[in-house]
Every structure is written in C-alpha cells, then in structure tokens.
Design an enzyme around this catalytic site. Structure first.
Site, PDB file in Angstrom:
ATOM      1  N   HIS A   1      -0.048   1.558  -8.829  1.00 30.06           N
ATOM      2  CA  HIS A   1       0.749   0.767  -7.897  1.00 30.06           C
ATOM      3  C   HIS A   1       0.597  -0.714  -8.215  1.00 30.06           C
ATOM      4  O   HIS A   1      -0.521  -1.208  -8.393  1.00 30.06           O
ATOM      5  CB  HIS A   1       0.336   1.027  -6.445  1.00 30.06           C
ATOM      6  N   SER A   2       1.722  -1.432  -8.290  1.00 33.68           N
ATOM      7  CA  SER A   2       1.754  -2.866  -8.543  1.00 33.68           C
ATOM      8  C   SER A   2       1.058  -3.168  -9.878  1.00 33.68           C
ATOM      9  O   SER A   2       1.494  -2.659 -10.913  1.00 33.68           O
ATOM     10  CB  SER A   2       1.124  -3.604  -7.362  1.00 33.68           C
ATOM     11  N   MET A   3      -0.006  -3.962  -9.901  1.00 31.49           N
ATOM     12  CA  MET A   3      -0.707  -4.215 -11.161  1.00 31.49           C
ATOM     13  C   MET A   3      -1.127  -2.905 -11.819  1.00 31.49           C
ATOM     14  O   MET A   3      -1.130  -2.783 -13.057  1.00 31.49           O
ATOM     15  CB  MET A   3      -1.936  -5.086 -10.924  1.00 31.49           C
TER      16      MET A   3
ATOM     17  N   ALA B   1       0.501  -0.216 -12.022  1.00 35.91           N
ATOM     18  CA  ALA B   1       1.606   0.367 -12.789  1.00 35.91           C
ATOM     19  C   ALA B   1       1.636  -0.205 -14.207  1.00 35.91           C
ATOM     20  O   ALA B   1       1.877   0.522 -15.182  1.00 35.91           O
ATOM     21  CB  ALA B   1       2.929   0.108 -12.079  1.00 35.91           C
TER      22      ALA B   1
ATOM     23  N   SER C   1       4.652   2.603  -9.589  1.00 32.37           N
ATOM     24  CA  SER C   1       4.980   2.341  -8.186  1.00 32.37           C
ATOM     25  C   SER C   1       4.882   0.850  -7.860  1.00 32.37           C
ATOM     26  O   SER C   1       3.926   0.183  -8.247  1.00 32.37           O
ATOM     27  CB  SER C   1       4.008   3.132  -7.289  1.00 32.37           C
TER      28      SER C   1
END
Length: 253
Positions: free
Chosen positions: A93-95, A97, A121
């Site tokens: 998720h975020s970083m 990803a 994500s």
C-alpha cells in the site's frame, strides 16, 4: 530455515506452513507490519501472510531508517530469498506498492523467481512522478500530512511522546519515496492488480491506470469509494479480490 527465524524483517501473525502460497505485505510510509494483522487473520490458513517490518519503527526503532528505495528493495529482496520455496505474491500500500514493484524486478532479474501477482494499492504508477517535499517539512508539517491522509491512529497524533518516536521513521520513508524515480519502460512480467480510491489526493485515476504500462503480464484495476486509505472501509471486498486471485494462481501453478 534459520535465516527465516532470525530475520527482523518478517512477521507471521498466523503462520500457515501448509498453505500453497505466500503473500508478502508491505506497509505505507511510516507504517508497520501490524497494519496487516487483519489481512493475515482473514486469509489464514489458506494463505501464509508475511508482514514486513521496516527498520526504524516499533521493535526496530533503534535501527536507522532507509532513505533510498533502491537500497530498500535490495535489502528486502535479500530477506525474502529464503522464503522462495513456495509461490509468492506481494501486496503493497502506498510506498509499499512501489517497494513491491521494485522487489519483484529484483526477484525476476536476479533470482529467476517471478511472483505470481503484485497487488499495488493506493499508489500512482512508478513513472507517474509528482514533485513532493513532505520529507523537508518540520515536524508539524509532517503531522499535517498524516492528518490529511487519515492513515495514522488519532490516538498517536494526540500523544506527543508516541508521535515524537514515530516521526523519524515517517521522515526517512518520505525521503525514500519522494526521491524515487522510475522510467516509463521499467516493467515486470508479473501480473499487476491495482486497487485505488476514487478520491485519493495522492493518486489520480489516470496515474492509477498507468500501472498497466509497467507489466508485460495480466493487468486489472479495482476502484473503491474513498481517499488514500480507502482499504480501511472496504476490507471485505479487497480480501475477496485477493483471495480469488491467489486461488486462481494456485490452480494455474
């Protein structure tokens, strides 16, 4: 096996040794392995969930954070090599990803071990660059960013002592991700599933769609109502997507 047991990078909240597939979960900037406890609980024992604990937080607080995504991915890839005895997927998720993408590049290139799928994500595609300088703000400026994205427990934001402990990790993570650059033709062969919030201030719909250009494999995208941490309100739907795609990978494998 010994290297697995001594790694400070990997947490298994619901170990599932008999599972035919592993899911490596990578947190957001400032996040910790425990962010994925609910996912581990939901998917076990069908999936063996490995939650990654980055240096600089919780029980690794005394270790220096990593300020370069390439170095981050190199070190994490090394830690995951002992786990390559079973098929592996990555969820970030975020970083996380971006780390999932970069770790996959290294697994494919250096180890001939392509994951079965990457779940990206809450993050724009690797080559979708924005000029961002959160890591250069003072502490109050970083806290303001955390409040805007609503990804940090309100109790932490209100606890001065705890907040001061986690800010160094947040700053190093933001330094790494905000200085990250990828080329438009950087690709993996692993299929990519993108999960995105339709009101995420850090990822436009076009930037989410651009992940398609970073794989030679299958690609799909799922949009959800919500902002940067949309997944908190759509856990059941997201678990269904992850479970179904991992089950399909096992059948095809």
């Amino acid at each position: 096996m010994e290297k697995r047991n001594t790694s400070r990078w990997v947490r298994r909240y619901h170990a599932a040794d008999e599972s035919p597939i592993q899911l490596v979960c990578l947190p957001h900037a400032g996040g910790s392995a425990s962010f994925y406890f609910p996912m581990s609980q939901s998917l076990a024992p069908a999936v063996d969930v490995l939650s990654v604990q980055y240096p600089g937080r919780q029980d690794r607080r005394s270790e220096p954070g990593i300020t370069d995504i390439g170095v981050f991915a190199d070190r994490l890839t090394e830690q995951l090599v002992p786990w390559l005895d079973r098929p592996m997927a990555l969820f970030g998720h975020s970083m996380g990803a971006i780390l999932a993408f970069e770790v996959t590049r290294r697994l494919e290139r250096d180890h001939g071990a392509a994951p079965v799928r990457v779940f990206a994500s809450g993050r724009r595609s690797p080559a979708s660059h924005r000029h961002e300088t959160v890591h250069l703000r003072d502490d109050d400026g970083i806290v303001a960013e955390m409040r805007e994205l609503s990804g940090t427990d309100a109790r932490i934001l209100g606890d001065e002592e705890v907040l001061r402990m986690v800010l160094p990790a947040i700053r190093t993570d933001y330094t790494a991700i905000e200085n990250y650059r990828a080329a438009a033709d950087d690709r993996i062969d692993t299929p990519i599933t993108v999960l995105t919030g339709d009101a995420d201030p850090r990822t436009s719909q076009e930037e989410a769609d651009a992940w398609k250009g970073h794989t030679t494999g299958e690609y799909d995208i799922h949009r959800f109502p919500g902002g940067h941490f949309f997944l908190a309100n759509h856990q059941q739907s997201i678990m269904k997507i992850v479970s179904e795609q991992l089950s399909a990978a096992v059948r095809q494998g």
